[in-house]
Design a protein around this motif. Sequence first.
Motif, PDB file in Angstrom:
ATOM      1  N   TYR A 270       0.825  -1.280   0.027  1.00 36.96           N
ATOM      2  CA  TYR A 270      -0.093  -0.160   0.061  1.00 36.96           C
ATOM      3  C   TYR A 270       0.674   1.481   0.063  1.00 36.96           C
ATOM      4  N   VAL A 271       1.866   1.161   0.838  1.00 38.84           N
ATOM      5  CA  VAL A 271       2.812   2.555   0.990  1.00 38.84           C
ATOM      6  C   VAL A 271       3.315   2.811  -0.307  1.00 38.84           C
ATOM      7  N   CYS A 272       3.326   3.807  -1.011  1.00 35.85           N
ATOM      8  CA  CYS A 272       3.839   4.273  -2.156  1.00 35.85           C
ATOM      9  C   CYS A 272       5.480   4.445  -1.782  1.00 35.85           C
ATOM     10  N   ARG A 273       6.313   3.657  -2.512  1.00 37.23           N
ATOM     11  CA  ARG A 273       7.662   4.059  -2.512  1.00 37.23           C
ATOM     12  C   ARG A 273       8.574   5.321  -3.221  1.00 37.23           C
ATOM     13  N   GLN A 274       7.514   5.659  -3.991  1.00 38.29           N
ATOM     14  CA  GLN A 274       8.013   6.746  -4.874  1.00 38.29           C
ATOM     15  C   GLN A 274       8.908   6.428  -6.056  1.00 38.29           C
ATOM     16  N   GLU A 334      -9.057  15.142 -12.173  1.00 39.71           N
ATOM     17  CA  GLU A 334      -8.954  13.684 -11.445  1.00 39.71           C
ATOM     18  C   GLU A 334      -9.282  12.572 -12.351  1.00 39.71           C
ATOM     19  N   GLN A 335      -9.985  12.737 -13.299  1.00 36.51           N
ATOM     20  CA  GLN A 335     -10.361  11.625 -14.224  1.00 36.51           C
ATOM     21  C   GLN A 335      -8.721  11.285 -15.082  1.00 36.51           C
ATOM     22  N   LYS A 336      -8.117  12.456 -15.082  1.00 37.12           N
ATOM     23  CA  LYS A 336      -6.814  12.170 -15.837  1.00 37.12           C
ATOM     24  C   LYS A 336      -5.913  11.079 -14.946  1.00 37.12           C
ATOM     25  N   LEU A 337      -5.935  11.598 -13.687  1.00 43.40           N
ATOM     26  CA  LEU A 337      -5.078  10.911 -12.640  1.00 43.40           C
ATOM     27  C   LEU A 337      -5.629   9.321 -12.712  1.00 43.40           C
ATOM     28  N   LYS A 338      -6.937   9.170 -12.665  1.00 41.59           N
ATOM     29  CA  LYS A 338      -7.419   7.829 -12.641  1.00 41.59           C
ATOM     30  C   LYS A 338      -7.001   6.995 -13.832  1.00 41.59           C
ATOM     31  N   ASP A 339      -6.944   7.585 -14.869  1.00 38.56           N
ATOM     32  CA  ASP A 339      -6.799   7.101 -16.154  1.00 38.56           C
ATOM     33  C   ASP A 339      -5.233   6.740 -16.168  1.00 38.56           C
ATOM     34  N   VAL A 344      -0.227   2.075 -14.791  1.00 34.36           N
ATOM     35  CA  VAL A 344       0.850   1.678 -14.113  1.00 34.36           C
ATOM     36  C   VAL A 344       1.124   0.059 -13.535  1.00 34.36           C
ATOM     37  N   SER A 345       2.230  -0.089 -13.759  1.00 33.66           N
ATOM     38  CA  SER A 345       2.481  -1.604 -13.146  1.00 33.66           C
ATOM     39  C   SER A 345       3.482  -1.221 -12.046  1.00 33.66           C
ATOM     40  N   CYS A 346       2.938  -1.439 -11.057  1.00 33.79           N
ATOM     41  CA  CYS A 346       3.998  -1.202  -9.406  1.00 33.79           C
ATOM     42  C   CYS A 346       4.843  -2.341  -9.182  1.00 33.79           C
ATOM     43  N   PRO A 347       6.298  -2.009  -9.053  1.00 30.48           N
ATOM     44  CA  PRO A 347       7.079  -3.185  -8.582  1.00 30.48           C
ATOM     45  C   PRO A 347       6.625  -3.797  -7.087  1.00 30.48           C
ATOM     46  N   VAL A 352      -2.591   0.318  -7.778  1.00 33.34           N
ATOM     47  CA  VAL A 352      -2.626   1.905  -8.136  1.00 33.34           C
ATOM     48  C   VAL A 352      -3.779   2.515  -8.335  1.00 33.34           C
ATOM     49  N   PRO A 353      -4.524   1.892  -9.327  1.00 33.79           N
ATOM     50  CA  PRO A 353      -5.997   2.367  -9.639  1.00 33.79           C
ATOM     51  C   PRO A 353      -6.681   2.473  -8.213  1.00 33.79           C
ATOM     52  N   ARG A 354      -6.758   1.526  -7.185  1.00 42.98           N
ATOM     53  CA  ARG A 354      -7.379   1.430  -5.914  1.00 42.98           C
ATOM     54  C   ARG A 354      -6.817   2.323  -5.025  1.00 42.98           C
ATOM     55  N   LYS A 355      -5.704   2.597  -4.913  1.00 44.75           N
ATOM     56  CA  LYS A 355      -4.973   3.704  -4.110  1.00 44.75           C
ATOM     57  C   LYS A 355      -5.376   4.899  -4.763  1.00 44.75           C
ATOM     58  N   THR A 356      -5.203   5.269  -5.913  1.00 43.85           N
ATOM     59  CA  THR A 356      -5.745   6.221  -6.262  1.00 43.85           C
ATOM     60  C   THR A 356      -7.106   6.881  -6.058  1.00 43.85           C
ATOM     61  N   ARG A 357      -8.121   6.058  -6.130  1.00 41.68           N
ATOM     62  CA  ARG A 357      -9.353   6.476  -5.889  1.00 41.68           C
ATOM     63  C   ARG A 357      -9.631   6.709  -4.319  1.00 41.68           C
TER      64      ARG A 357
END
Length: 371
Positions: A270-274, A334-339, A344-347, A352-357
């Motif tokens: 869950y925590v973004c490693r940036q 916000e729609q652009k962020l969701k799109d 994104v494929s997170c290592p 990422v879509p869920r975390k963004t919502r």
Amino acid sequence: MEKQKLILPKIQLGNTGHHVSRLALGGFHQVEISSEIVENVVNRFQDYGGNYIETARSYGDGASEKKLGKVLEGRRDQFVLCSKSGADNADDIRRDIDATLTNLKTDHIEFYYFHGVPDKEKLNKILAPKGALEGMLKAKDEGLIGGIGLSSHYLPMYIEGMTKLPIDLILIWCNYLEDLYLPEIQEDIFPFAREKNIGITAMKPLGDGFLYRSPTQAMRYAMSNNPDVLVCGMNSVQHVDEAVEAICQGPMTSAEGKTLLAEAPELGKYVCRQCGNCSPSLKELFRLEGYVDRQMIDYLEHNPADYALRLRLSPWFSLKEKAISIFKEKKWDEQKLKDEAGTVSCPYDIDVPRKTRLTLAKLNGGNADII
Ligand code: SF4
């Protein structure tokens, strides 16, 4: 074979002239334990060469200071002591300094901090005529305090404070949770303090207890950021032993740090490693989520004790309002962020879509509970 006794390394603290142990005994957790246990903890800490102790007026409304005063009687000069006050005017801070000295049973203290300066308004009051700075400087002239420090829970206050206040020390977070959403601590604040030869004392190496599963790694990670002193709340002799052992093992290498960030159970999925895989806007969005709740409220499965800890610690810094106001200023689409999130494929296997919502709901003041 007898185990070799560990001795804490020491360091010159900024330009203060004090030679202190790189591990400091934090006073907050002295509130939770009896004077007898405080004495055992202090004895053990001193036994390892520890000589730097910090506390604050507000810790238990003076209880931490009083307990420490009791156990330091007769050996106060063997320690460098500091305490803190949230007062913003000269009269109140003088009252606090006097109370601290009474509680600690001493006639002077090495450092006194402006405690938790939250914003510019408070800083301006401190700086104004008859403000707390005037009171601090008078107490310094009279030999009641040796130097001045600054702590805050709002990062912009550090640069502002180091620019406007004649301080010797800062006290700032240093841990592998907060570093991920507050990169300016390492990128801006540490270098600025170094440039001005202001001593860096670092706190919360275990993220207020959130990183309890990995205490040794957490402390070694914090030391890899090279603060002068790491302040750690220790409420048992065993905690002192563990902390000293971690400090004596030395700071983590960068390879060890990378492994920790990849595998730390508290960061999980869950925590973004940036990392570089999200756009700069998404990365910033997740940093703002850190302001809201330290990315602790993830709506994933946790055992009840862990869940309770998250609920208790997540609002600790009270930065939610600031995060919402920064978010509004950004005027992101916000729609652009969701799109973007959908691509994104997170290592680290973060959805990422869920975390963004979730993050957008938290920042919009909406109900993230039903996302
Ligand atoms: S890919 Fe994962 S770790 Fe990297 S920035 Fe995006 S959410 Fe954060």
